[in-house]
Design a protein around this motif. Structure first.
Motif, short mmCIF file in Angstrom:
data_model
loop_
_atom_site.label_atom_id
_atom_site.label_comp_id
_atom_site.label_asym_id
_atom_site.label_seq_id
_atom_site.Cartn_x
_atom_site.Cartn_y
_atom_site.Cartn_z
N VAL A 42 0.84 -1.20 0.00
CA VAL A 42 0.00 0.00 0.00
C VAL A 42 0.88 1.25 0.00
CG1 VAL A 42 -1.66 1.34 1.34
CG2 VAL A 42 -2.05 -1.10 0.96
N LYS A 43 1.91 1.24 0.82
CA LYS A 43 2.85 2.37 0.79
C LYS A 43 3.74 2.30 -0.45
CE LYS A 43 2.91 3.57 5.66
NZ LYS A 43 2.08 4.76 5.44
N ASP A 44 3.72 1.18 -1.12
CA ASP A 44 4.49 0.98 -2.35
C ASP A 44 5.95 1.32 -2.15
OD1 ASP A 44 2.27 0.08 -3.65
OD2 ASP A 44 1.70 2.05 -4.42
N ARG A 45 6.56 0.63 -1.18
CA ARG A 45 7.98 0.85 -0.98
C ARG A 45 8.66 -0.39 -0.40
NH1 ARG A 45 6.90 5.44 3.69
NH2 ARG A 45 6.71 4.01 5.44
N ILE A 46 9.98 -0.36 -0.42
CA ILE A 46 10.79 -1.42 0.16
C ILE A 46 11.61 -0.79 1.26
CG2 ILE A 46 12.69 -3.04 -0.29
CD1 ILE A 46 11.55 -3.30 -3.15
N GLU A 47 11.62 -1.46 2.42
CA GLU A 47 12.35 -0.90 3.56
C GLU A 47 13.33 -1.93 4.10
OE1 GLU A 47 10.22 1.61 6.40
OE2 GLU A 47 8.40 1.12 5.30
N VAL A 48 14.26 -1.44 4.90
CA VAL A 48 15.25 -2.28 5.56
C VAL A 48 15.32 -1.86 7.02
CG1 VAL A 48 17.20 -0.74 5.02
CG2 VAL A 48 17.62 -3.17 5.43
N VAL A 103 30.28 -7.58 1.20
CA VAL A 103 29.43 -6.88 2.15
C VAL A 103 29.03 -5.53 1.58
CG1 VAL A 103 29.22 -5.94 4.47
CG2 VAL A 103 30.37 -8.12 4.11
N ARG A 104 27.72 -5.40 1.36
CA ARG A 104 27.20 -4.11 0.88
C ARG A 104 26.16 -3.68 1.89
NH1 ARG A 104 26.51 -6.19 -4.48
NH2 ARG A 104 28.32 -5.72 -5.73
N SER A 105 26.50 -2.72 2.69
CA SER A 105 25.58 -2.31 3.74
C SER A 105 24.45 -1.47 3.19
CB SER A 105 26.34 -1.49 4.79
OG SER A 105 25.40 -0.82 5.61
N PRO A 106 23.22 -1.73 3.69
CA PRO A 106 22.12 -0.87 3.27
C PRO A 106 22.24 0.53 3.84
CG PRO A 106 21.38 -2.50 4.88
CD PRO A 106 22.81 -2.80 4.58
N TYR A 107 23.18 0.72 4.74
CA TYR A 107 23.31 2.02 5.40
C TYR A 107 24.48 2.81 4.85
CZ TYR A 107 20.24 -0.59 8.37
OH TYR A 107 19.21 -1.37 8.82
N SER A 108 24.94 2.42 3.64
CA SER A 108 26.14 3.04 3.12
C SER A 108 25.99 4.55 2.94
CB SER A 108 26.54 2.41 1.79
OG SER A 108 25.44 2.44 0.92
N SER A 109 24.75 5.00 2.67
CA SER A 109 24.60 6.44 2.52
C SER A 109 23.92 7.07 3.73
CB SER A 109 23.87 6.78 1.23
OG SER A 109 22.84 5.86 0.98
N GLY A 110 24.02 6.41 4.85
CA GLY A 110 23.53 6.99 6.10
C GLY A 110 22.05 6.76 6.30
N PRO A 111 21.64 6.42 7.52
CA PRO A 111 20.22 6.13 7.78
C PRO A 111 19.34 7.36 7.56
CG PRO A 111 21.60 5.44 9.63
CD PRO A 111 22.45 6.27 8.71
N THR A 112 18.14 7.11 7.05
CA THR A 112 17.17 8.19 6.94
C THR A 112 15.89 7.74 7.61
OG1 THR A 112 16.37 7.35 4.86
CG2 THR A 112 18.06 9.06 4.74
N GLY A 154 14.63 -4.37 14.60
CA GLY A 154 13.68 -3.33 14.21
C GLY A 154 14.28 -1.93 14.22
N SER A 155 15.49 -1.79 14.73
CA SER A 155 16.11 -0.46 14.76
C SER A 155 16.71 -0.13 13.38
CB SER A 155 17.19 -0.41 15.83
OG SER A 155 18.25 -1.27 15.47
N GLN A 156 17.20 1.07 13.23
CA GLN A 156 17.86 1.53 12.00
C GLN A 156 17.02 1.31 10.76
OE1 GLN A 156 22.13 1.49 11.57
NE2 GLN A 156 22.20 -0.19 13.02
N ARG A 157 15.73 1.62 10.90
CA ARG A 157 14.80 1.43 9.79
C ARG A 157 15.01 2.50 8.72
NH1 ARG A 157 8.29 1.57 10.64
NH2 ARG A 157 7.71 1.45 8.43
N ARG A 158 14.85 2.09 7.47
CA ARG A 158 15.13 3.00 6.38
C ARG A 158 14.42 2.57 5.10
NH1 ARG A 158 20.85 3.74 3.36
NH2 ARG A 158 19.94 5.33 2.07
#
Lengths: 294, 184
Positions: free
Chosen positions: A109-115, A281-290, A120-124
């Protein structure tokens, strides 16, 4: 059957969701030990859609749509704990990167992909454009790639990106209908999908782009997982888990629970984490958490 | 609990006929485990996903579980299409909205109940220059946008005959042509 978490014996299992519970089927080799099937978790008021397994901590993770949330529980016996409860509408597919210790999910419904981290912390939010009906999502932790399917009736597609959402590319868009199920086998490097529109089960090597048909005439696949030579998918018409041998392209077996109602997500609970090549290793946080709200 | 040694140790499952039940060890709560077809929940009081009703009549008369009633404006491949108790539609498509997906959503007009999806709900597409407060909504049925003074057309995209200067954004002005020297 016990209604709370029932510890699983050692070995590899299939975990699947059916109407307010997560059930398991032990595997003996690649065969389903059907008489050993039983509920692992009873959540009678919930509608569980996606199921994923963390082979490191031996935890099952699931998405739920009645009070949209992501929860987890130890399969060695433990209380279910909600880890994400806010800012979700219809969480569907869920995938775990057991090396990076992160989880990924789609929200249709939100039409997005999250990590987020597994607690549950560091959600983005990592993908929030050009998604209509995102559902299945899987990771290949060894290569650091993410794969997902969008069953948008006007333009269904299977896409890939790195784990931070960058390097996004469409892998498949032709001759797709309703690609509900998706799985990746790290041994053979094959990405496979089950399509409830074309009624086909197909695979491709994402690096080479070659596509091959495994089986035609399947009925209504929803969830999908793989273990060794077999692909296992849940089917909405048959209310069953179907095993297909990838190499012979033949249906190998079927498990139909006593209760006749739709089956949703399915995951393989490995006895040990799959061994692979040295991970990239490719971190999902490479460009900083938002913040997901931003 | 069969270990207490009294005649009341085992009690019938508080579940509809045919269902089995179990006791949660920690909380001692009793939960039904094999609800009749189409039902689920601790007491088989809920409908399966994609269905709605009140199978035990917990909040009024018994309503058997039936498929979501959403005016053919939901997709059968979606999950969570309606509220399992009230039947409120949650995933309307074709730009429809409402409890039963029976009207057009904000910014669209037409007949949500038309048979052909292409005939259902069309975008209002109000002309921003000719529309009051640059609104994007229009009449649900006719699609008429709310036009500024002396502005015409469904989408407020033109001046009425005898008026000009839609570009002003304040409506159209009278031409004030001399009737003697003008052709019409």
């Amino acid at each position: 059957p016990r209604p709370d978490v029932d510890a699983l014996p050692p070995g590899t299992h299939l975990l699947f969701a059916q109407s307010g519970r997560i059930e398991h089927i032990p595997l003996e080799g690649y065969d389903m030990k059907k008489d050993g099937a039983k509920a692992v978790l009873h959540l009678p008021e919930k509608v569980i859609i996606g199921v994923a397994y963390d082979c490191v901590e031996k935890m099952v993770y699931w998405t739920e749509i009645t009070s949209p949330s992501i929860s987890r529980a130890s399969i060695q016996g433990g209380e279910p704990t909600a880890i994400i409860r806010s800012d979700m509408d219809s969480p569907e597919g869920i995938a775990i990167d057991h090396l990076g210790r992160t989880m990924f999910w789609t929200d249709s419904v939100k039409d997005r992909i999250e990590v987020a981290s597994l607690d549950g912390s560091q959600r983005r939010v990592i993908v929030n454009s050009d998604l209509v009906n995102p559902r299945a999502i899987i990771t290949d932790p060894t290569s650091g790639n993410l794969y997902w399917a969008d069953w948008n009736r006007d333009a269904p597609k299977i896409e890939t990106s790195y784990m931070d959402g960058s390097n996004r590319r469409v892998l498949v868009k032709d001759d797709l209908g309703l690609p509900n199920g998706l799985t990746y086998d790290s041994q053979s490097s094959l990405l496979c999908w089950a399509d409830a529109g074309t009624h086909k089960l197909e695979c491709m090597n994402p690096a080479r782009g070659d596509r091959s048909k495994v089986l035609e005439g399947i009925q209504y696949p929803f969830g999908m997982t793989t273990f060794g030579k077999n692909i296992y998918y849940t089917d909405w018409r048959r209310d069953a888990v179907v095993a297909v041998d990838r190499y012979t392209g033949r249906e190998a077996d079927e498990f139909q629970p006593q209760k006749r109602t739709k089956l949703y997500g399915i995951a393989t609970a490995y006895a040990q984490c799959p061994s692979g090549n040295k991970p990239v290793v490719r971190s999902p946080y490479s460009s900083g958490p938002t913040n997901p709200d931003s | 609990d069969a270990t207490q040694g009294t005649s009341g140790d085992c009690q019938p499952c508080p579940c509809p006929a045919g269902a089995t039940c179990a006791v949660v060890p920690k909380t001692r709560e009793v939960v039904c485990t094999n609800c009749p077809a189409g039902t689920t929940g601790k007491r088989c009081e809920l409908c399966d996903d994609g269905f709605f009703g009140d199978p035990l009549g917990q909040s009024g008369p018994v309503r058997a579980c039936r498929a979501c009633k959403c005016s053919d404006n939901i997709d059968p491949n979606a999950v969570g299409n309606c509220n399992r108790e009230t039947g409120e539609c949650l995933k309307c498509i074709y730009n429809t909205d409402g409890f039963f997906c029976d009207r057009c959503k904000e910014g669209f007009y037409g007949n949500a109940l038309a048979a052909n999806p292409a005939d259902k709900c069309k975008s209002c597409s109000c002309s921003p220059l000719g529309t009051v407060d640059q609104q994007t909504g229009c009449s649900q049925v006719t699609g008429q946008c709310q036009c500024l003074p002396n502005v015409a057309e469904r989408d407020c995209s033109a001046c009425q005959p005898g008026f000009f200067n839609l570009q002003s954004g304040n409506g159209c002005e009278r031409c004030n042509c001399n009737p003697i020297g003008s052709t019409n």
